[in-house]
Design a protein around this motif. Structure first.
Motif, PDB file in Angstrom:
ATOM      1  N   SER A  13      27.686 -70.764   0.139  1.00 52.82           N
ATOM      2  CA  SER A  13      27.602 -69.444  -0.497  1.00 52.82           C
ATOM      3  C   SER A  13      27.980 -69.516  -1.968  1.00 52.82           C
ATOM      4  N   GLY A  16      25.540 -73.128  -3.355  1.00 55.12           N
ATOM      5  CA  GLY A  16      24.160 -73.368  -2.956  1.00 55.12           C
ATOM      6  C   GLY A  16      24.013 -74.719  -2.266  1.00 55.12           C
ATOM      7  N   ALA A  93      24.675 -61.994   1.338  1.00 55.90           N
ATOM      8  CA  ALA A  93      23.647 -62.228   0.319  1.00 55.90           C
ATOM      9  C   ALA A  93      23.630 -63.661  -0.197  1.00 55.90           C
ATOM     10  N   ASP A  94      24.800 -64.246  -0.421  1.00 53.28           N
ATOM     11  CA  ASP A  94      24.827 -65.612  -0.950  1.00 53.28           C
ATOM     12  C   ASP A  94      24.246 -66.607   0.049  1.00 53.28           C
ATOM     13  N   ARG A  97      20.509 -66.161   0.277  1.00 55.65           N
ATOM     14  CA  ARG A  97      19.823 -66.845  -0.838  1.00 55.65           C
ATOM     15  C   ARG A  97      19.587 -68.309  -0.493  1.00 55.65           C
ATOM     16  N   GLU A 101      15.927 -69.837  -0.300  1.00 60.15           N
ATOM     17  CA  GLU A 101      15.559 -70.783  -1.349  1.00 60.15           C
ATOM     18  C   GLU A 101      15.698 -72.244  -0.945  1.00 60.15           C
ATOM     19  N   ARG A 157      14.065 -59.371  -0.680  1.00 61.98           N
ATOM     20  CA  ARG A 157      13.919 -59.288  -2.141  1.00 61.98           C
ATOM     21  C   ARG A 157      14.851 -58.227  -2.721  1.00 61.98           C
ATOM     22  N   LEU A 160      18.356 -59.851  -2.742  1.00 63.66           N
ATOM     23  CA  LEU A 160      18.496 -60.985  -3.664  1.00 63.66           C
ATOM     24  C   LEU A 160      18.220 -60.618  -5.117  1.00 63.66           C
ATOM     25  N   ASP A 161      17.291 -59.708  -5.359  1.00 64.05           N
ATOM     26  CA  ASP A 161      16.943 -59.331  -6.734  1.00 64.05           C
ATOM     27  C   ASP A 161      17.855 -58.245  -7.296  1.00 64.05           C
TER      28      ASP A 161
END
Length: 184
Positions: A13, A16, A93-94, A97, A101, A157, A160-161
């Protein structure tokens, strides 16, 4: 093993996939590398275990939301489920991601695919059982695919955005989009 997964979740988290090493995970867990390797042969095995646990958590939480929705209009129940999904995504959220990704480079991830199939099946059964409540000519397979992909991708989205749209407004608008698509 839970201590390793908790530590790996924090490291993933914060840093990455690329920033997560077995050394960092072991240090975060308060273990030696040798102890970590007794449970996991390499970093990707740890990541897959973390993502398995994440998918299980999402399925459990969303399952509770479905059960607690109870009787009522399908519109209100659907909106509540959307809100719960977005809230869960925001809470993680982390890690989300990393899933979005980084997981593609690890290859197919059965647990997330199974989670998506589970919710797709729930939507399919609901649409079939309540077909009279929806617009005439609704093609269930097409609708299920469109709803699953739209809700999943747009929710991811959004989280994350982080657009400047309050969550309540986002959920209301997405629910309205879905209702107008399938309603009579």
């Amino acid at each position: 093993m839970e201590r390793i997964l908790d530590a790996a979740t924090r490291v993933l988290s914060e840093r990455g996939y690329d920033g997560a090493s077995t050394n960092r995970i072991a240090a975060e867990a308060g273990l030696s590398n040798g102890s970590l390797y007794q449970y996991f042969p390499h970093k990707d095995a740890i990541v897959v275990a973390v993502l398995d646990r994440f998918a299980d958590h999402l399925a459990e939480q969303l399952g509770r939301e479905i059960e607690s929705a109870g009787p009522g209009s399908w519109q209100a129940g659907g909106r509540a489920l959307l809100d719960a999904q977005v809230r869960l995504f925001e809470e993680h959220a982390d890690l989300l991601r990393v899933v979005v990704e980084q997981v593609p480079r690890l290859g197919p991830f059965d647990k997330l695919a199974a989670l998506q199939r589970r919710f797709t099946d729930i939507v399919r059964v609901y649409l079939l059982l309540n077909r009279d409540s929806f617009r005439a000519g609704l093609d269930v397979d097409t609708t299920v695919w469109l709803l699953s992909e739209t809700v999943g991708q747009v929710s991811i989205r959004y989280v994350l955005d982080r657009p400047r749209i309050p969550r309540e407004r986002f959920v209301d608008e997405l629910a309205e989009l879905i209702i107008r698509y399938i309603d009579r």
